[in-house]
Design an enzyme around this catalytic site. Structure first.
Site, PDB file in Angstrom:
ATOM      1  N   ASP A 233       2.366  -3.545   3.203  1.00  0.00           N
ATOM      2  CA  ASP A 233       1.513  -2.537   2.810  1.00  0.00           C
ATOM      3  C   ASP A 233       0.419  -3.065   3.526  1.00  0.00           C
ATOM      4  OD1 ASP A 233       3.737  -0.552   0.771  1.00  0.00           O
ATOM      5  OD2 ASP A 233       3.201  -0.416   2.892  1.00  0.00           O
TER       6      ASP A 233
ATOM      7  N   THR B 204       3.164   7.054   5.649  1.00  0.00           N
ATOM      8  CA  THR B 204       3.933   7.852   6.359  1.00  0.00           C
ATOM      9  C   THR B 204       4.117   9.052   5.901  1.00  0.00           C
ATOM     10  OG1 THR B 204       5.764   6.039   7.053  1.00  0.00           O
ATOM     11  CG2 THR B 204       6.476   8.534   7.053  1.00  0.00           C
TER      12      THR B 204
END
Ligand code: LIP
Length: 290
Positions: free
Chosen positions: A219, A94
């Site tokens: 992740d 991000t």
């Protein structure tokens, strides 16, 4: 044995659709909010992409469960049960997305009976779709992937991350790990800013190892099976069996490289993803094997 190929193909089609939202927003101004630290960012696009993915999957598979980064950030518990479960990071990287640093990925893993059946990592700007289904190999845009097989750590490129942590213990532990690796020496250390794409470099043979402390299950769950199906090794940073909830991982070209890295690096304490948030975690860094 159940065949989850239909779910995999549906997941791949969703990644391609959702990437259009990511790529459009990638070029635009973003409304950025902070989560756990000044470096842990979230945007409206992260939240929107996760909602799109979960709504589409729920419509097709109403009995399936979800672990989504932004749903957890909004208060949902992390609970991996025996039910079919989609583990989703709508935008991995991000910070990269906010800065238009061109490594951002949609990461989707799928687990049944707590065993990952497939993983998809779509590096949107690169248009690189990494995928793997348990027992059926790993692929990049449909072409087979193979880890490097390197067994000599001094001949390795190692990928890692300095994540969102900014406390002294985490930063001193993470930077001293990099120092110790460089003194082995290794050929190089790299960081792309997205754990999922980092790990896929090991599956593709462009890197020989990845390690990290502090990332989350969403992740790495998809990239872990991609590395394993490409012939790589995935373990905990203390050399024990990989546990996607532990927030510690080593992915490597071989057991020899993985175990050597486990001897050199330290881990600072992290609350597990599936641990209730009201439990306090504290203590000195654990030293693995030395
Ligand atoms: C990111 C990880 C990266 C880590 C960042 C962040 P996100 O995930 O992929 O490895 O260094 O701190 O956790 O938050 O972009 O989905």
């Amino acid at each position: 044995m159940a065949n989850w190929t239909d779910c995999l193909n549906f997941g791949i089609s969703l990644c391609k659709q959702a990437s259009e939202v990511v790529l459009t927003a990638f070029q635009q101004q973003k409304d950025v909010k902070l989560k756990s630290s000044p470096a842990d960012l979230v945007t409206e696009t992260d939240q929107r992409v996760e909602k799109i993915l979960i709504a589409a999957i729920r419509n097709r598979y109403p009995e399936h469960r979800f672990i989504g980064e932004e749903s957890v950030a909004a208060g949902e518990r992390v609970e991996l049960t025996d039910h079919p479960t989609w583990i989703i990071d709508p935008i991995d990287g991000t910070v990269n997305f906010v800065h238009r640093f061109p490594f951002v990925a949609i990461s989707i893993a799928f687990a049944v009976n707590k065993q990952t059946e497939f993983g998809i990592v779509y590096s949107c700007v690169e248009d690189k779709l990494f995928s793997a289904q348990r027992g059926r190999g790993a692929f990049l845009n449909g072409a087979p992937l193979h880890a490097s097989g390197q067994e000599d750590v001094s001949r390795c490129v190692v990928v890692t991350e300095i994540g969102a942590e900014r406390d002294d213990l985490a930063l001193s532990t993470l930077t001293s790990n990099i120092f110790r690796l460089l003194k082995l020496p290794v050929h190089g250390v790299r960081a792309l800013g997205t754990a999922a794409v980092d790990m896929c470099q090991v599956a593709a043979g462009g890197a020989d190892a990845y390690y990290h402390i502090g990332m989350h299950c969403w992740d790495i769950a998809a990239a872990a099976i991609i590395v394993k199906e490409a012939g790589g090794v995935v373990m905990d940073t203390d050399g024990s069996e990989f546990d996607m909830m532990s927030r510690r991982v080593i992915a490597a070209s071989s057991d020899a490289v993985a175990n050597r890295i486990a001897q050199v690096i330290q881990a600072f304490p992290c609350r597990r993803d599936d641990e209730d948030s009201d439990k306090c975690v504290c203590g000195a860094p654990s030293v693995n094997g030395v």
